[in-house]
Design an enzyme around this catalytic site. Structure first.
Site, mmCIF file in Angstrom:
data_model
loop_
_atom_site.group_PDB
_atom_site.id
_atom_site.type_symbol
_atom_site.label_atom_id
_atom_site.label_comp_id
_atom_site.label_asym_id
_atom_site.label_seq_id
_atom_site.Cartn_x
_atom_site.Cartn_y
_atom_site.Cartn_z
ATOM 1 C CE1 TYR A 588 -3.845 2.291 0.424
ATOM 2 C CE2 TYR A 588 -2.580 3.256 2.231
ATOM 3 C CZ TYR A 588 -3.651 3.302 1.354
ATOM 4 O OH TYR A 588 -4.509 4.356 1.386
ATOM 5 C CG PHE A 634 -13.176 1.779 18.837
ATOM 6 C CD1 PHE A 634 -12.657 0.506 19.054
ATOM 7 C CD2 PHE A 634 -12.357 2.877 19.056
ATOM 8 C CE1 PHE A 634 -11.343 0.334 19.473
ATOM 9 C CE2 PHE A 634 -11.035 2.718 19.485
ATOM 10 C CZ PHE A 634 -10.532 1.445 19.684
#
Ligand SMILES: [Zn+2]
Length: 762
Positions: A588, A634
């Site tokens: 990446y 989260f």
């Protein structure tokens, strides 16, 4: 006499006034009614803009008695903290700029409660206020700002000189356009001013009024609609001269004008004044045709708003108004919106609560009604403050913004898009009539870009911006992550950018947002990650070359900095990076780096107008909970009632940029960045470690009902994560006026709301 009709122009005294825009007949905008007054006959007066064919000055000729409008005026300026800080800055600037000596006399005409004078007094200048509102003048005097409760005149000026001496500075910041007899004011100022004294006035600017559709700032208190041209003409006739001018944001757009006695010691800033003259000529501010066109725009605005409100009412929706400033009276009266459409108007100022709006007789109530009542839609009458109002009313999602075209806000994404468009301001107009190609148009960033243009097209641009979104849809949805978009101006092409492509017609802007930023994906498919970045970019750059695009935006990544040296955090664009070419994240990082090289090579060889952005951890609605980026992870863990899991000890730090800030930054780079330049875009405010981030999410989103657990890295996660990351944003701030505005806690709450709503839908 309650109303007097002028036949002469206030500026040139000519008799060639000509009506150019009638807003009907309305009661004075601040004449709120008590319950016992509802049965009495209410006085209405004509509201019509007149253009002077001799000098081009725009004015109201129907003058409602100032005794009626201002003697019982109850608005107290210092209740607004924004105004208090505005005048703090004002006094500091004026003292420096005009070299006002200690003990110099400053006189403010229309001084209200002394909000402008107080900071001058605190800085050791003598001050005197003049305000005809008796109660407010008394209050100011007892609070230490001596205030004469009179209308200003040459006689009053003479008395002041006798008692206090001449003034070094006379200000009239919210009163000059309210006065019918300007000659009397200016003659008084000439008596009052010391030989080298300065008169500073602020007046809303006719140019802003027309360009921003602020027709509802036309009401009886506002008699004059100045331009630089007409102000200069007025002062010239009366033996004074304008020596400098600047534009301010006050009241949606105002002029601040510096005036001295003719032949005064200050050299005129001729270049600035000439520039204003030239632009006003181009805008046609003294042409009748401009006002005919303006009237047509308002008429169309009215037709569309009434249609929308009518449809909502027939669907049984409950609509209430928000904000009862003077302009709301003009808007409601002229558009003919009353009790059959809205139930009541909410206003925060307690003196209006319990009263009724002039004209429409809508009851004004306090904000506590909203919590009990849960209206379906809130019509924002103080629409120039729509953005802060929506942010304040967090419990509500559906709003109607009435002007310049009625805009329905149905959810948090609409609010975000509106916020992006407001931040771009006039700059967004550059997209009018243009074509934008977006690769990766159905991904997270691409979806926001496309949806922003869609809203611009519907409500703000004179001519639609055509968008061609190109996406292979392996990650995003078929159309748009945020909502289904259906518009003749927006085309979705399913295509893998690794193979060459073209687009019909001309192409003005190209945004290369294709690519996969999920660590899980690129660990699993490293080769596809490299191919997608490099071949996709190469094909995009070829399109730019063939189509001679005006600007090309390449999305690089903050990952190209790798794990930066602690001495270069915050990290500037000049840092060359600390990246492994063979580590687990290298497919990446290194392909993004090579992408930058490829883009710069096209810039060198083909003069492709390339701009490179390096985004730092953008988050917000639309992110997938499945791509393992930390915030959506989260939020989805918490939503499922699970503990939030933090890798290792959670020491790694990041900064997070809410998507609206980021999109504004990206578009600024696209539209105004320099060719061949690189820009960091992110948020440099709160660098936060992952443990603290998890604790913050648990607290602000889940009321501490969710636990936070430390766990080791999962096997499918690339492990050489950078320890710290924080952008140095100096370049974008200085050259593009970029700044991140959304606080992390606010952004987390907004993201969660979207997550919850979209989970409920799917
Ligand atoms: Zn005139």
């Amino acid at each position: 006499m309650m109303v007097m009709k002028r036949t002469t122009c206030r500026v040139c005294i000519g008799q060639n006034l000509h009506g150019v825009l009638s807003l009907g007949s309305t009661p004075p905008a601040n004449a709120f009614l008590r319950p016992d007054q509802l049965q009495l006959l209410e006085q209405s007066f004509p509201l019509e803009l007149q253009l002077c064919r001799d000098c081009g000055f725009v004015q109201l000729a129907d003058v409602v008695s100032p005794e009626l409008l201002f003697r019982n005026y109850v608005y107290v300026s210092s209740t607004s903290p924004a105004f208090v800080s505005h005048f703090e800055t004002f006094s500091e600037t004026m003292i420096g700029r005009l070299s006002l000596p200690g003990g110099a006399l400053v006189v403010d005409i229309g001084s209200n409660d002394g909000i402008l004078l107080r900071p001058f007094k605190n800085r050791g200048r003598r001050v005197l206020g003049i305000d005809p509102a008796i109660k407010i003048a008394e209050m100011a005097t007892s609070n230490g700002i001596e205030t004469k409760p009179v209308f200003f005149s040459p006689t009053v000026a003479g008395e002041i000189v006798r008692d206090h001496g001449t003034a070094h500075l006379v200000t009239a910041t919210s009163v000059f356009p309210h006065v019918d007899d300007l000659d009397e004011i200016v003659e008084g100022v000439k008596i009052l001013l010391a030989p080298d004294g300065v008169f500073v006035i602020e007046a809303y600017y006719l140019r802003d009024l027309i360009e921003k559709n602020l027709f509802d700032t036309v009401y009886h208190e506002h008699l004059s609609y100045f331009t630089v041209h007409t102000l200069c003409a007025l002062f010239k006739r009366l033996g004074m001269e304008v020596f400098d001018i600047e534009r301010t944001d006050t009241h949606g757009g105002s002029l601040r004008v510096f005036v001295q006695k003719r032949g005064g010691s200050r050299p005129p800033h001729t270049a600035a004044i000439d520039q204003f003259f030239a632009e006003e000529e181009t805008c046609g501010l003294s042409q009748e045709a401009t006002f005919i066109h303006f009237g047509q725009r308002i008429g169309e605005n009215k037709r569309q708003l009434l249609q929308l409100l009518g449809e909502l009412k027939s669907a049984g929706k409950k609509i209430v108004g928000y904000g009862a400033p003077a302009k709301a009276t003009t808007l409601l009266s002229y558009f003919g919106i009353g009790k059959d459409t809205i139930d009541y108007v909410v206003d925060d100022s307690s003196w209006k609560q319990g009263l009724f709006m002039p004209g429409t007789h809508l009851p004004v109530v306090g904000p506590e009604h909203l919590a009990v009542d849960h209206p379906d839609y809130i019509l924002i009458l103080a629409w120039n403050f729509a953005e802060p109002i929506m942010k304040k009313l967090v419990q509500h999602e559906r709003f109607i913004i009435p002007v310049p075209r009625p805009l329905i806000i149905e959810n948090i994404v609409d609010q975000d898009l509106y916020s992006i468009i407001q931040s771009l301001g006039k700059e967004a107009q550059l997209l009018s009539g243009k074509t934008v190609v977006i690769t990766g148009g159905s991904g997270f960033i691409g979806s926001y870009m496309v949806a922003t243009v869609d809203m611009l097209n519907k409500y703000f641009l004179p001519e639609s911006c055509r968008v061609v979104s190109i996406d292979n849809h392996i990650v995003g949805k078929k159309n748009n992550l945020l909502r289904e978009i259906s518009s003749p101006a927006i085309t979705f092409l399913e295509h893998n950018v690794c193979t060459p492509f073209t687009v019909e017609g001309s192409v003005d802007y190209i945004i290369n947002a294709a690519g996969v930023a999920s660590p899980i994906y690129y660990k699993k498919y490293p080769i596809e990650t490299i191919e997608g970045t490099i071949f996709g970019l190469k094909n995009t750059l070829e399109l730019a070359r063939v189509k001679q695009a005006k600007s090309v935006l390449y999305f690089s990544s903050s990952e190209i900095y790798g794990d930066p040296d602690p001495n270069v955090i915050p990290t500037p664009e000049t840092y060359k990076g600390n990246v492994s070419s063979i580590g687990p994240r290298s497919c990446y990082d290194e392909s993004k780096r090579l992408g930058e090289t490829l883009a710069m090579s096209y810039h060198q060889v083909h003069h492709t107008p390339i701009k490179i952005v390096r985004p730092f951890n953008v988050y917000g609605p639309g992110m997938s909970s499945k791509d393992y980026r930390v915030i959506p992870t989260f939020l989805s863990q918490g939503m499922e009632g699970k503990a939030l899991t933090v890798h290792d000890k959670g020491n790694q730090t990041r900064t997070f940029c809410y998507v609206t800030d980021a999109i504004v930054g990206f578009l600024k780079v696209l539209l105004f960045g320099a060719d061949g330049e690189v820009y960091n875009i992110g948020n440099d405010n709160d660098e936060i470690n992952m443990k603290v981030l998890a604790d913050t999410v648990a607290e602000v989103v889940f009321d501490n009902k969710i636990a936070v657990n430390l766990v080791s890295y999962p096997d499918n996660y690339p492990q050489d994560e950078p320890r710290r990351r924080c952008p140095d944003l100096t370049k974008a701030k200085k050259s593009l006026g970029y700044s991140a505005k959304v606080d992390l806690k606010v952004g987390l709450k907004r993201s969660y709301r979207w997550f919850k709503n979209s989970a409920a839908l799917s």
